[in-house]
Design a protein around this motif. Structure first.
Motif, PDB file in Angstrom:
ATOM      1  N   ASP A  66      -7.031   7.670  -0.253  1.00 51.06           N
ATOM      2  CA  ASP A  66      -6.808   6.328   0.276  1.00 51.06           C
ATOM      3  C   ASP A  66      -8.186   5.801   0.674  1.00 51.06           C
ATOM      4  O   ASP A  66      -8.804   6.298   1.619  1.00 51.06           O
ATOM      5  CB  ASP A  66      -5.861   6.406   1.478  1.00 51.06           C
ATOM      6  N   GLY A  73       0.836  -1.201   0.000  1.00 44.80           N
ATOM      7  CA  GLY A  73       0.000   0.000   0.000  1.00 44.80           C
ATOM      8  C   GLY A  73       0.870   1.249   0.000  1.00 44.80           C
ATOM      9  O   GLY A  73       0.612   2.200  -0.733  1.00 44.80           O
ATOM     10  N   MET A  74       1.927   1.239   0.802  1.00 52.00           N
ATOM     11  CA  MET A  74       2.793   2.426   0.871  1.00 52.00           C
ATOM     12  C   MET A  74       3.519   2.679  -0.455  1.00 52.00           C
ATOM     13  O   MET A  74       3.746   3.832  -0.821  1.00 52.00           O
ATOM     14  CB  MET A  74       3.811   2.303   2.020  1.00 52.00           C
ATOM     15  N   SER A  86      -4.607  -0.150   0.117  1.00 51.25           N
ATOM     16  CA  SER A  86      -3.714  -1.183   0.606  1.00 51.25           C
ATOM     17  C   SER A  86      -4.436  -2.502   0.359  1.00 51.25           C
ATOM     18  O   SER A  86      -5.450  -2.795   0.995  1.00 51.25           O
ATOM     19  CB  SER A  86      -3.416  -1.005   2.090  1.00 51.25           C
ATOM     20  N   THR A 140      -3.303  -5.280   1.069  1.00 53.11           N
ATOM     21  CA  THR A 140      -3.001  -6.094   2.251  1.00 53.11           C
ATOM     22  C   THR A 140      -4.237  -6.338   3.111  1.00 53.11           C
ATOM     23  O   THR A 140      -4.325  -7.344   3.802  1.00 53.11           O
ATOM     24  CB  THR A 140      -1.952  -5.334   3.097  1.00 53.11           C
ATOM     25  N   LYS A 141      -5.181  -5.398   3.081  1.00 51.59           N
ATOM     26  CA  LYS A 141      -6.327  -5.436   3.988  1.00 51.59           C
ATOM     27  C   LYS A 141      -7.434  -6.294   3.369  1.00 51.59           C
ATOM     28  O   LYS A 141      -7.220  -7.452   3.108  1.00 51.59           O
ATOM     29  CB  LYS A 141      -6.764  -3.999   4.312  1.00 51.59           C
TER      30      LYS A 141
HETATM   31  C1  LIG Z   1      -2.288  -0.602   5.917  1.00 51.97           C
HETATM   32  C2  LIG Z   1      -2.659   0.705   5.351  1.00 51.97           C
HETATM   33  C3  LIG Z   1      -1.836   1.351   4.442  1.00 51.97           C
HETATM   34  C4  LIG Z   1      -0.477   0.815   4.043  1.00 51.97           C
HETATM   35  O1  LIG Z   1      -0.554  -0.377   3.367  1.00 51.97           O
HETATM   36  P1  LIG Z   1       0.662  -1.425   3.346  1.00 51.97           P
HETATM   37  O2  LIG Z   1       0.157  -2.475   2.430  1.00 51.97           O
HETATM   38  O3  LIG Z   1       0.876  -1.873   4.754  1.00 51.97           O
HETATM   39  O4  LIG Z   1       1.857  -0.702   2.826  1.00 51.97           O
HETATM   40  C5  LIG Z   1      -2.273   2.538   3.898  1.00 51.97           C
HETATM   41  N1  LIG Z   1      -3.451   3.082   4.250  1.00 51.97           N
HETATM   42  C6  LIG Z   1      -4.265   2.491   5.130  1.00 51.97           C
HETATM   43  C7  LIG Z   1      -5.557   3.141   5.472  1.00 51.97           C
HETATM   44  C8  LIG Z   1      -3.893   1.286   5.717  1.00 51.97           C
HETATM   45  O5  LIG Z   1      -4.700   0.715   6.603  1.00 51.97           O
END
Ligand SMILES: *Cc1c(COP(=O)(O)O)cnc(C)c1O
Length: 393
Positions: free
Chosen positions: A193, A96-97, A215, A217-218
């Motif tokens: 975001d 995400g970053m 992200s 990842t979530k």
């Molecule tokens: C986790 C998160 C990020 C960063 O994502 P990564 O995949 O950890 O780099 C950015 N914005 C929000 C709102 C997040 O919860």
């Protein structure tokens, strides 16, 4: 504020459409009709003739030449995410970053000014306040809840409005359409975001925002097994990022990760439906607990921006917080007693999580507890919250 795509009837239609978008692919004979796109585990693609090689080079983002550019497994995920978000283009990143920093760098230059919501994700704020200042880029952090705050912070060199709606500790919203219109009125760009809402519950491009980042990842990955990110927007802006930040900084998504995330994506609409329901059940229950002062969840009518949320989102995910009546120390003991909610960062997977956060550095009389509601039975989860409190007494 009304928006045509979020009226209640269209809302149901668009939800149902996303189930098909997530589950269905056309038959692709380039992959022998394989029901799921194969993992192209290769760095380069070879050519029969020099002519074909040179022709592919004309468009590195849309042909297959090198995997730090365009890999078919990653491209498959990008096309599916673009479809779900209603975007022309998408580019997937290593995290995400990586997506966030690349999207920002695609907009700003030395001497520019940025306006950013003060509750944005911590590392994003740090990128603005510590990293970009080295390159002469200044950021003003504002409470983004009123459009007046954005208007008042504009300077002659403001080039970017950076939004995060809802934010993920206090769950504050910004008015996406109003921010997009204000930024457009003087030629600035907007990035949001939108990780909390996912493509299922919020489509900021339809409200005029230029670039959406998630992200992955979530919720999108959804199984706590991968880290990834995506930028979505017009083909022109996304291609520009592809040739510049994607190719030059090189924070690419690997094909293995793209395959895992594509698998998670099949059930995104289904999971989000469950998360929405369970999140509201648990949030409503939490509102009644003796140690809770108030709950921050955009789907509760008590949320100060409930109406704004209804007008620009079509649903609610299952991460929310509450402000306690009890001190930090006691709430940490309570968290230790929880059995189903595990202590851990991140969210969006199958498993419920808890973090206990100081409200401010000076004051630990009350604190902010953030709960992530996973896919478990919500009745078990609310029982866990009560049991952990009772066993403290
Ligand atoms: C986790 C998160 C990020 C960063 O994502 P990564 O995949 O950890 O780099 C950015 N914005 C929000 C709102 C997040 O919860």
């Amino acid at each position: 504020m009304s928006s045509t795509n979020n009226q209640p009837d269209n809302r149901e239609d668009s939800r149902e459409r996303q189930f098909t978008q997530a589950a269905h692919d056309p038959i692709d004979l380039r992959h022998h009709g394989a029901i799921h796109v194969p993992i192209y585990q290769n760095s380069l693609f070879a050519f029969d003739t020099y002519e074909a090689f040179e022709q592919a080079f004309q468009s590195l983002m849309h042909n297959h030449v090198y995997s730090r550019g365009n890999n078919p497994t990653v491209e498959f995920l990008e096309k599916k995410l673009a479809e779900l978000e209603g975007a022309e283009g998408a580019k997937c990143f290593a995290s995400g970053m990586a997506a966030i920093s690349s999207s920002i760098l695609s907009v700003v230059q030395q001497g520019d000014h940025v306006i950013c919501v003060d509750q944005a994700y911590g590392p994003t704020r740090e990128f603005f306040s510590v990293y970009l200042t080295r390159f002469g880029i200044e950021t003003t952090f504002i409470d983004g809840s009123s459009i007046d705050h954005w208007r008042e912070a504009i300077r002659p060199n403001t080039k970017l409005f950076y939004l995060e709606s809802p934010t993920t500790m206090l769950f504050e919203l910004q008015n996406l359409q109003a921010c997009a219109e204000l930024a457009k009125s003087f030629g600035a760009r907007t990035i949001i975001d939108s990780t909390w809402a996912t493509p299922c519950f919020q489509n900021p491009l339809a409200l005029g925002i230029d670039l959406v980042v998630h992200s992955i990842t979530k919720y999108i990955g959804g199984h706590s097994d991968c880290v990834g990110g995506v930028i979505l927007g017009s083909q022109e802006l996304v291609d520009h990022i592809g040739y510049n930040e994607y190719m030059l900084l090189g924070g690419i998504m690997t094909p293995q990760t793209a395959a895992l995330i594509s698998k998670g994506l099949r059930t995104l609409p289904l999971r989000m439906q469950r998360h929405e329901e369970s999140g509201l059940v648990v949030a409503n229950h939490v509102s009644t607990l003796p140690f809770v002062h108030h709950v921050n969840h955009p789907g509760l009518p008590s949320h100060p921006q409930y109406e704004l949320g209804r007008s620009q989102m079509s649903g609610y995910s299952s991460l929310f917080s509450f402000v306690t009546r009890e001190p930090l120390k006691k709430m940490k003991q309570w968290a230790d007693n929880l059995q189903l909610f595990k202590i851990g960062v991140s969210w969006g997977g199958f498993e419920s999580l808890v973090t206990v956060n100081p409200r401010s550095r000076e004051n630990d009389e009350a604190c902010i507890v953030r709960l992530y509601v996973g896919l478990e039975n919500p009745a078990d989860l609310t029982a866990d919250l009560e049991r952990a409190w009772a066993s403290l007494a």
